[in-house]
Design a protein around this motif. Sequence first.
Motif, PDB file in Angstrom:
ATOM      1  N   LEU A   1       0.794  -1.223   0.000  1.00 31.81           N
ATOM      2  CA  LEU A   1       0.000   0.000   0.000  1.00 31.81           C
ATOM      3  C   LEU A   1       0.834   1.285   0.000  1.00 31.81           C
ATOM      4  O   LEU A   1       0.577   2.189  -0.808  1.00 31.81           O
ATOM      5  CB  LEU A   1      -0.973   0.004   1.180  1.00 31.81           C
ATOM      6  N   PRO A   2       1.834   1.429   0.883  1.00 34.56           N
ATOM      7  CA  PRO A   2       2.588   2.696   0.884  1.00 34.56           C
ATOM      8  C   PRO A   2       3.286   2.973  -0.446  1.00 34.56           C
ATOM      9  O   PRO A   2       3.197   4.095  -0.982  1.00 34.56           O
ATOM     10  CB  PRO A   2       3.598   2.496   2.026  1.00 34.56           C
ATOM     11  N   ALA A   3       3.991   1.973  -0.992  1.00 33.27           N
ATOM     12  CA  ALA A   3       4.721   2.181  -2.244  1.00 33.27           C
ATOM     13  C   ALA A   3       3.779   2.408  -3.410  1.00 33.27           C
ATOM     14  O   ALA A   3       4.014   3.269  -4.267  1.00 33.27           O
ATOM     15  CB  ALA A   3       5.635   0.988  -2.517  1.00 33.27           C
ATOM     16  N   PHE A   4       2.692   1.648  -3.470  1.00 32.24           N
ATOM     17  CA  PHE A   4       1.742   1.794  -4.579  1.00 32.24           C
ATOM     18  C   PHE A   4       1.006   3.126  -4.499  1.00 32.24           C
ATOM     19  O   PHE A   4       0.655   3.711  -5.524  1.00 32.24           O
ATOM     20  CB  PHE A   4       0.737   0.641  -4.577  1.00 32.24           C
ATOM     21  N   THR A   5       0.740   3.610  -3.286  1.00 39.78           N
ATOM     22  CA  THR A   5       0.080   4.904  -3.129  1.00 39.78           C
ATOM     23  C   THR A   5       0.923   6.014  -3.737  1.00 39.78           C
ATOM     24  O   THR A   5       0.407   6.929  -4.397  1.00 39.78           O
ATOM     25  CB  THR A   5      -0.198   5.189  -1.648  1.00 39.78           C
ATOM     26  N   GLN A   6       2.232   5.935  -3.534  1.00 38.49           N
ATOM     27  CA  GLN A   6       3.135   6.930  -4.123  1.00 38.49           C
ATOM     28  C   GLN A   6       3.325   6.718  -5.612  1.00 38.49           C
ATOM     29  O   GLN A   6       3.398   7.678  -6.384  1.00 38.49           O
ATOM     30  CB  GLN A   6       4.486   6.887  -3.416  1.00 38.49           C
ATOM     31  N   ALA A   7       3.397   5.461  -6.039  1.00 41.20           N
ATOM     32  CA  ALA A   7       3.679   5.169  -7.444  1.00 41.20           C
ATOM     33  C   ALA A   7       2.489   5.429  -8.347  1.00 41.20           C
ATOM     34  O   ALA A   7       2.656   5.803  -9.512  1.00 41.20           O
ATOM     35  CB  ALA A   7       4.131   3.719  -7.584  1.00 41.20           C
ATOM     36  N   PHE A   8       1.270   5.214  -7.826  1.00 41.09           N
ATOM     37  CA  PHE A   8       0.066   5.338  -8.643  1.00 41.09           C
ATOM     38  C   PHE A   8      -0.918   6.310  -7.984  1.00 41.09           C
ATOM     39  O   PHE A   8      -2.005   5.923  -7.565  1.00 41.09           O
ATOM     40  CB  PHE A   8      -0.596   3.964  -8.818  1.00 41.09           C
ATOM     41  N   PRO A   9      -0.562   7.591  -7.917  1.00 44.43           N
ATOM     42  CA  PRO A   9      -1.390   8.555  -7.175  1.00 44.43           C
ATOM     43  C   PRO A   9      -2.758   8.801  -7.790  1.00 44.43           C
ATOM     44  O   PRO A   9      -3.668   9.253  -7.098  1.00 44.43           O
ATOM     45  CB  PRO A   9      -0.540   9.826  -7.192  1.00 44.43           C
ATOM     46  N   GLU A  10      -2.936   8.506  -9.079  1.00 44.94           N
ATOM     47  CA  GLU A  10      -4.211   8.777  -9.746  1.00 44.94           C
ATOM     48  C   GLU A  10      -5.126   7.556  -9.766  1.00 44.94           C
ATOM     49  O   GLU A  10      -6.208   7.608 -10.349  1.00 44.94           O
ATOM     50  CB  GLU A  10      -3.966   9.262 -11.177  1.00 44.94           C
ATOM     51  N   HIS A  11      -4.689   6.476  -9.143  1.00 46.60           N
ATOM     52  CA  HIS A  11      -5.462   5.234  -9.164  1.00 46.60           C
ATOM     53  C   HIS A  11      -6.000   4.882  -7.784  1.00 46.60           C
ATOM     54  O   HIS A  11      -5.280   4.969  -6.782  1.00 46.60           O
ATOM     55  CB  HIS A  11      -4.588   4.069  -9.639  1.00 46.60           C
ATOM     56  N   ALA A  12      -7.254   4.451  -7.752  1.00 44.24           N
ATOM     57  CA  ALA A  12      -7.744   3.763  -6.566  1.00 44.24           C
ATOM     58  C   ALA A  12      -7.082   2.388  -6.522  1.00 44.24           C
ATOM     59  O   ALA A  12      -6.868   1.769  -7.565  1.00 44.24           O
ATOM     60  CB  ALA A  12      -9.260   3.620  -6.629  1.00 44.24           C
ATOM     61  N   LEU A  13      -6.733   1.911  -5.343  1.00 41.27           N
ATOM     62  CA  LEU A  13      -5.989   0.666  -5.203  1.00 41.27           C
ATOM     63  C   LEU A  13      -6.839  -0.401  -4.515  1.00 41.27           C
ATOM     64  O   LEU A  13      -7.493  -0.123  -3.502  1.00 41.27           O
ATOM     65  CB  LEU A  13      -4.712   0.896  -4.381  1.00 41.27           C
ATOM     66  N   TYR A  14      -6.779  -1.611  -5.061  1.00 37.95           N
ATOM     67  CA  TYR A  14      -7.493  -2.757  -4.496  1.00 37.95           C
ATOM     68  C   TYR A  14      -6.557  -3.953  -4.536  1.00 37.95           C
ATOM     69  O   TYR A  14      -6.196  -4.438  -5.608  1.00 37.95           O
ATOM     70  CB  TYR A  14      -8.769  -3.054  -5.287  1.00 37.95           C
ATOM     71  N   LEU A  15      -6.156  -4.447  -3.365  1.00 32.27           N
ATOM     72  CA  LEU A  15      -5.191  -5.536  -3.257  1.00 32.27           C
ATOM     73  C   LEU A  15      -5.884  -6.719  -2.571  1.00 32.27           C
ATOM     74  O   LEU A  15      -6.203  -6.649  -1.375  1.00 32.27           O
ATOM     75  CB  LEU A  15      -3.960  -5.097  -2.463  1.00 32.27           C
ATOM     76  N   LEU A  16      -6.110  -7.781  -3.317  1.00 33.00           N
ATOM     77  CA  LEU A  16      -6.913  -8.896  -2.821  1.00 33.00           C
ATOM     78  C   LEU A  16      -6.118  -9.826  -1.907  1.00 33.00           C
ATOM     79  O   LEU A  16      -5.014 -10.256  -2.251  1.00 33.00           O
ATOM     80  CB  LEU A  16      -7.446  -9.712  -4.006  1.00 33.00           C
ATOM     81  N   HIS A  17      -6.706 -10.135  -0.759  1.00 30.17           N
ATOM     82  CA  HIS A  17      -6.172 -11.176   0.130  1.00 30.17           C
ATOM     83  C   HIS A  17      -6.892 -12.470  -0.220  1.00 30.17           C
ATOM     84  O   HIS A  17      -8.102 -12.588  -0.005  1.00 30.17           O
ATOM     85  CB  HIS A  17      -6.402 -10.813   1.599  1.00 30.17           C
ATOM     86  N   TYR A  18      -6.163 -13.436  -0.733  1.00 31.56           N
ATOM     87  CA  TYR A  18      -6.777 -14.709  -1.109  1.00 31.56           C
ATOM     88  C   TYR A  18      -7.451 -15.357   0.099  1.00 31.56           C
ATOM     89  O   TYR A  18      -7.139 -15.038   1.252  1.00 31.56           O
ATOM     90  CB  TYR A  18      -5.720 -15.676  -1.664  1.00 31.56           C
ATOM     91  N   ARG A  19      -8.346 -16.284  -0.168  1.00 36.78           N
ATOM     92  CA  ARG A  19      -8.991 -17.006   0.925  1.00 36.78           C
ATOM     93  C   ARG A  19      -7.938 -17.671   1.820  1.00 36.78           C
ATOM     94  O   ARG A  19      -7.003 -18.294   1.323  1.00 36.78           O
ATOM     95  CB  ARG A  19      -9.948 -18.054   0.373  1.00 36.78           C
ATOM     96  N   GLY A  20      -8.092 -17.477   3.117  1.00 35.41           N
ATOM     97  CA  GLY A  20      -7.121 -17.996   4.071  1.00 35.41           C
ATOM     98  C   GLY A  20      -5.985 -17.038   4.355  1.00 35.41           C
ATOM     99  O   GLY A  20      -5.204 -17.264   5.283  1.00 35.41           O
TER     100      GLY A  20
END
Length: 253
Positions: free
Chosen positions: A81-100
Amino acid sequence: MSRILPLLAVLAAVYVAICVAVWMFQRSLIYFPQPLTISRPDTLLRLAVDDAEVLVSIRPHAGPKALIYFGGNAEDVSLNLPAFTQAFPEHALYLLHYRGYGGSAGSPSEEAIQRDALALFDRVHAAHPQTMLMGRSLGAGVAIRLASQRPASRLVLITPFDSLQAFATRQFPYLPIKWLLKDRFESSTYAARIRVPTLLVAAEQDEVIPLSSTEALYRHFPPGVAMLKVIPGQDHNSISESPAYLPLLRAAL
């Protein structure tokens, strides 16, 4: 001869026992669930899918652009999240946690993860019509299959493999992998259906997924759709530490 036959019987029994064990416990060799590190209420989305609730680490952002990320088999995606927030400031971010993983309910499998990925895409795409997909290692197999089923705007595959079956066959050449494997992640099959701009990112010294596997996947894309970039001097786990890593991903947008 009288001694050889019992020995062969013992060896056959051991081989069958190994095959049975691989069949029963293979998913514990593929998936390594990780706990959730970044868990503030404003960074979590709870997504109800069929019989389970899965967690998604998020960075909300208004606008048409979104990035959905699928991690490796032993990755806590919230750490991005921290690195992607800086790298992609114009994008909403969604990072999926697989089941389990990270508090998501259920147990991971290819089909369960794919159902969750489809549900997440449909929810995200309804709010962000320019939805980009990104997957790393095992997650590349999730992302490419999803891109063959839904209208992603772009696709980025980090250290991807051609298929889990081919990978497992190389690792265990003396086992009948074709008949044992439950989750196959046949990325090469889905690559032929991709029509959106795609970037494949490989590590020059990848000791887990050989560069040859990524190159084999690259050859299955239609002409002009995909581009392959190799980050020199990095291995499977250190690739994201390269100074070239995030700029290369940014350029793909």
